[in-house]
Design a protein around this motif. Structure first.
Motif, PDB file in Angstrom:
ATOM      1  N   VAL A 145      13.613 -24.362   3.161  1.00 59.66           N
ATOM      2  CA  VAL A 145      14.572 -23.683   2.292  1.00 59.66           C
ATOM      3  C   VAL A 145      13.903 -23.494   0.941  1.00 59.66           C
ATOM      4  CG1 VAL A 145      16.815 -23.806   1.146  1.00 59.66           C
ATOM      5  CG2 VAL A 145      16.559 -24.689   3.480  1.00 59.66           C
ATOM      6  N   ASP A 146      13.771 -22.240   0.533  1.00 58.59           N
ATOM      7  CA  ASP A 146      13.200 -21.951  -0.780  1.00 58.59           C
ATOM      8  C   ASP A 146      14.239 -22.319  -1.839  1.00 58.59           C
ATOM      9  OD1 ASP A 146      12.838 -20.203  -3.232  1.00 58.59           O
ATOM     10  OD2 ASP A 146      10.970 -19.808  -2.159  1.00 58.59           O
ATOM     11  N   PRO A 147      13.899 -23.217  -2.763  1.00 61.95           N
ATOM     12  CA  PRO A 147      14.879 -23.683  -3.742  1.00 61.95           C
ATOM     13  C   PRO A 147      15.256 -22.634  -4.781  1.00 61.95           C
ATOM     14  CG  PRO A 147      12.725 -24.623  -4.212  1.00 61.95           C
ATOM     15  CD  PRO A 147      12.601 -23.877  -2.909  1.00 61.95           C
ATOM     16  N   GLU A 148      14.454 -21.592  -4.880  1.00 60.94           N
ATOM     17  CA  GLU A 148      14.755 -20.555  -5.874  1.00 60.94           C
ATOM     18  C   GLU A 148      15.674 -19.475  -5.316  1.00 60.94           C
ATOM     19  OE1 GLU A 148      12.175 -17.462  -8.531  1.00 60.94           O
ATOM     20  OE2 GLU A 148      11.377 -19.484  -8.223  1.00 60.94           O
ATOM     21  N   VAL A 149      15.405 -19.022  -4.091  1.00 62.85           N
ATOM     22  CA  VAL A 149      16.204 -17.940  -3.515  1.00 62.85           C
ATOM     23  C   VAL A 149      17.221 -18.436  -2.486  1.00 62.85           C
ATOM     24  CG1 VAL A 149      14.497 -16.148  -3.984  1.00 62.85           C
ATOM     25  CG2 VAL A 149      14.409 -17.386  -1.816  1.00 62.85           C
ATOM     26  N   HIS A 150      17.187 -19.713  -2.163  1.00 67.39           N
ATOM     27  CA  HIS A 150      18.187 -20.355  -1.301  1.00 67.39           C
ATOM     28  C   HIS A 150      18.306 -19.693   0.064  1.00 67.39           C
ATOM     29  CE1 HIS A 150      19.407 -22.721  -4.755  1.00 67.39           C
ATOM     30  NE2 HIS A 150      19.374 -21.593  -5.449  1.00 67.39           N
ATOM     31  N   THR A 151      17.163 -19.475   0.682  1.00 63.52           N
ATOM     32  CA  THR A 151      17.153 -18.965   2.041  1.00 63.52           C
ATOM     33  C   THR A 151      16.003 -19.597   2.812  1.00 63.52           C
ATOM     34  OG1 THR A 151      17.432 -16.978   3.397  1.00 63.52           O
ATOM     35  CG2 THR A 151      15.700 -16.901   1.704  1.00 63.52           C
ATOM     36  N   LEU A 152      15.965 -19.325   4.116  1.00 61.81           N
ATOM     37  CA  LEU A 152      14.888 -19.823   4.960  1.00 61.81           C
ATOM     38  C   LEU A 152      13.643 -18.993   4.720  1.00 61.81           C
ATOM     39  CD1 LEU A 152      16.823 -20.210   8.334  1.00 61.81           C
ATOM     40  CD2 LEU A 152      16.399 -21.964   6.594  1.00 61.81           C
ATOM     41  N   VAL A 153      12.518 -19.675   4.572  1.00 60.41           N
ATOM     42  CA  VAL A 153      11.236 -19.014   4.324  1.00 60.41           C
ATOM     43  C   VAL A 153      10.176 -19.699   5.172  1.00 60.41           C
ATOM     44  CG1 VAL A 153       9.523 -18.445   2.554  1.00 60.41           C
ATOM     45  CG2 VAL A 153      11.940 -18.476   1.959  1.00 60.41           C
ATOM     46  N   TRP A 154       9.211 -18.914   5.621  1.00 61.89           N
ATOM     47  CA  TRP A 154       8.087 -19.445   6.386  1.00 61.89           C
ATOM     48  C   TRP A 154       6.807 -19.289   5.568  1.00 61.89           C
ATOM     49  CZ3 TRP A 154      12.423 -17.495   8.582  1.00 61.89           C
ATOM     50  CH2 TRP A 154      12.983 -18.217   9.638  1.00 61.89           C
ATOM     51  N   PRO A 155       5.778 -20.080   5.882  1.00 61.70           N
ATOM     52  CA  PRO A 155       4.531 -20.034   5.101  1.00 61.70           C
ATOM     53  C   PRO A 155       3.867 -18.662   5.040  1.00 61.70           C
ATOM     54  CG  PRO A 155       4.550 -21.991   6.481  1.00 61.70           C
ATOM     55  CD  PRO A 155       5.735 -21.153   6.882  1.00 61.70           C
ATOM     56  N   ASN A 156       4.122 -17.791   6.009  1.00 57.88           N
ATOM     57  CA  ASN A 156       3.502 -16.463   5.989  1.00 57.88           C
ATOM     58  C   ASN A 156       4.291 -15.466   5.135  1.00 57.88           C
ATOM     59  OD1 ASN A 156       5.712 -16.038   7.687  1.00 57.88           O
ATOM     60  ND2 ASN A 156       4.579 -14.699   9.071  1.00 57.88           N
ATOM     61  N   GLY A 157       5.371 -15.930   4.487  1.00 60.38           N
ATOM     62  CA  GLY A 157       6.171 -15.066   3.628  1.00 60.38           C
ATOM     63  C   GLY A 157       7.398 -14.483   4.301  1.00 60.38           C
ATOM     64  N   ALA A 158       7.562 -14.691   5.583  1.00 56.73           N
ATOM     65  CA  ALA A 158       8.742 -14.185   6.286  1.00 56.73           C
ATOM     66  C   ALA A 158       9.987 -14.899   5.770  1.00 56.73           C
ATOM     67  CB  ALA A 158       8.599 -14.405   7.794  1.00 56.73           C
ATOM     68  N   ASP A 159      11.061 -14.133   5.634  1.00 58.05           N
ATOM     69  CA  ASP A 159      12.342 -14.721   5.257  1.00 58.05           C
ATOM     70  C   ASP A 159      13.454 -13.781   5.688  1.00 58.05           C
ATOM     71  OD1 ASP A 159      12.260 -12.622   3.441  1.00 58.05           O
ATOM     72  OD2 ASP A 159      12.646 -13.856   1.695  1.00 58.05           O
ATOM     73  N   PHE A 160      14.658 -14.286   5.660  1.00 49.65           N
ATOM     74  CA  PHE A 160      15.846 -13.491   5.958  1.00 49.65           C
ATOM     75  C   PHE A 160      16.795 -13.636   4.784  1.00 49.65           C
ATOM     76  CE2 PHE A 160      14.211 -14.318  10.178  1.00 49.65           C
ATOM     77  CZ  PHE A 160      14.455 -13.146  10.862  1.00 49.65           C
ATOM     78  N   ASP A 161      17.487 -12.544   4.459  1.00 52.76           N
ATOM     79  CA  ASP A 161      18.497 -12.585   3.420  1.00 52.76           C
ATOM     80  C   ASP A 161      19.548 -13.633   3.820  1.00 52.76           C
ATOM     81  OD1 ASP A 161      21.164 -11.866   2.263  1.00 52.76           O
ATOM     82  OD2 ASP A 161      19.998 -10.286   1.316  1.00 52.76           O
ATOM     83  N   PRO A 162      19.951 -14.499   2.901  1.00 52.78           N
ATOM     84  CA  PRO A 162      20.935 -15.519   3.268  1.00 52.78           C
ATOM     85  C   PRO A 162      22.259 -14.929   3.744  1.00 52.78           C
ATOM     86  CG  PRO A 162      20.475 -15.586   0.905  1.00 52.78           C
ATOM     87  CD  PRO A 162      19.506 -14.635   1.516  1.00 52.78           C
ATOM     88  N   ALA A 163      22.641 -13.752   3.253  1.00 54.96           N
ATOM     89  CA  ALA A 163      23.872 -13.116   3.732  1.00 54.96           C
ATOM     90  C   ALA A 163      23.728 -12.700   5.190  1.00 54.96           C
ATOM     91  CB  ALA A 163      24.220 -11.917   2.855  1.00 54.96           C
ATOM     92  N   THR A 164      22.537 -12.256   5.578  1.00 51.26           N
ATOM     93  CA  THR A 164      22.276 -11.909   6.974  1.00 51.26           C
ATOM     94  C   THR A 164      22.382 -13.144   7.847  1.00 51.26           C
ATOM     95  OG1 THR A 164      20.855 -10.066   6.347  1.00 51.26           O
ATOM     96  CG2 THR A 164      20.547 -10.962   8.569  1.00 51.26           C
ATOM     97  N   LEU A 165      21.808 -14.243   7.397  1.00 51.10           N
ATOM     98  CA  LEU A 165      21.896 -15.488   8.161  1.00 51.10           C
ATOM     99  C   LEU A 165      23.348 -15.952   8.275  1.00 51.10           C
ATOM    100  CD1 LEU A 165      18.879 -17.363   6.543  1.00 51.10           C
ATOM    101  CD2 LEU A 165      18.949 -16.321   8.830  1.00 51.10           C
ATOM    102  N   HIS A 166      24.075 -15.872   7.179  1.00 48.51           N
ATOM    103  CA  HIS A 166      25.468 -16.328   7.151  1.00 48.51           C
ATOM    104  C   HIS A 166      26.319 -15.551   8.150  1.00 48.51           C
ATOM    105  CE1 HIS A 166      29.598 -16.747   5.628  1.00 48.51           C
ATOM    106  NE2 HIS A 166      29.196 -17.937   5.207  1.00 48.51           N
ATOM    107  N   ASP A 167      26.075 -14.252   8.248  1.00 43.98           N
ATOM    108  CA  ASP A 167      26.857 -13.382   9.131  1.00 43.98           C
ATOM    109  C   ASP A 167      26.006 -12.872  10.285  1.00 43.98           C
ATOM    110  OD1 ASP A 167      29.052 -13.677   7.379  1.00 43.98           O
ATOM    111  OD2 ASP A 167      28.285 -12.083   6.103  1.00 43.98           O
ATOM    112  N   TRP A 168      25.212 -13.760  10.861  1.00 40.73           N
ATOM    113  CA  TRP A 168      24.220 -13.417  11.870  1.00 40.73           C
ATOM    114  C   TRP A 168      24.786 -12.553  12.997  1.00 40.73           C
ATOM    115  CZ3 TRP A 168      19.133 -13.515  11.760  1.00 40.73           C
ATOM    116  CH2 TRP A 168      18.424 -13.382  12.967  1.00 40.73           C
TER     117      TRP A 168
END
Length: 98
Positions: free
Chosen positions: A56-79
């Motif tokens: 969990v990136d503490p600045e943007v509050h979403t899931l992040v991977w070491p290669n830079g991949a991430d998903f918008d937290p709103a997308t995750l919330h309403d998957w």
């Protein structure tokens, strides 16, 4: 139109490519990412060792991977509202790469 802002608080790996994600509103989503892992950014996450390095990136509050991949937290919330479109995009990326 007002849009809710969601933040990922924590997650738990529950199966291969599957995370239980907890949000700041105390809701949870059980998300299997395997069907959306395609393309330059998300395709490398098919390597389970890389996938499991999620944080969990503490600045943007979403899931992040070491290669830079991430998903918008709103997308995750309403998957469930977004997964079909993400799967369609993954299918497109797979067909273009073939």
């Amino acid at each position: 139109m007002k849009h809710a802002i969601h933040r990922v608080e924590s997650f738990e790996v529950v199966a291969p490519y599957t995370l239980r994600v907890t949000f700041d509103d105390k809701t949870q989503q059980l998300i299997n990412f395997q069907s959306v892992l395609a393309g330059e950014l998300f395709g490398p996450l098919r390597d389970l060792n890389l996938f499991n390095q999620v944080f969990v990136d503490p600045e943007v509050h979403t899931l992040v991977w070491p290669n830079g991949a991430d998903f918008d937290p709103a997308t995750l919330h309403d998957w469930s509202q977004h997964v079909e479109a993400l799967q369609a995009q993954a299918s497109y990326w797979t067909s273009v790469a073939a």
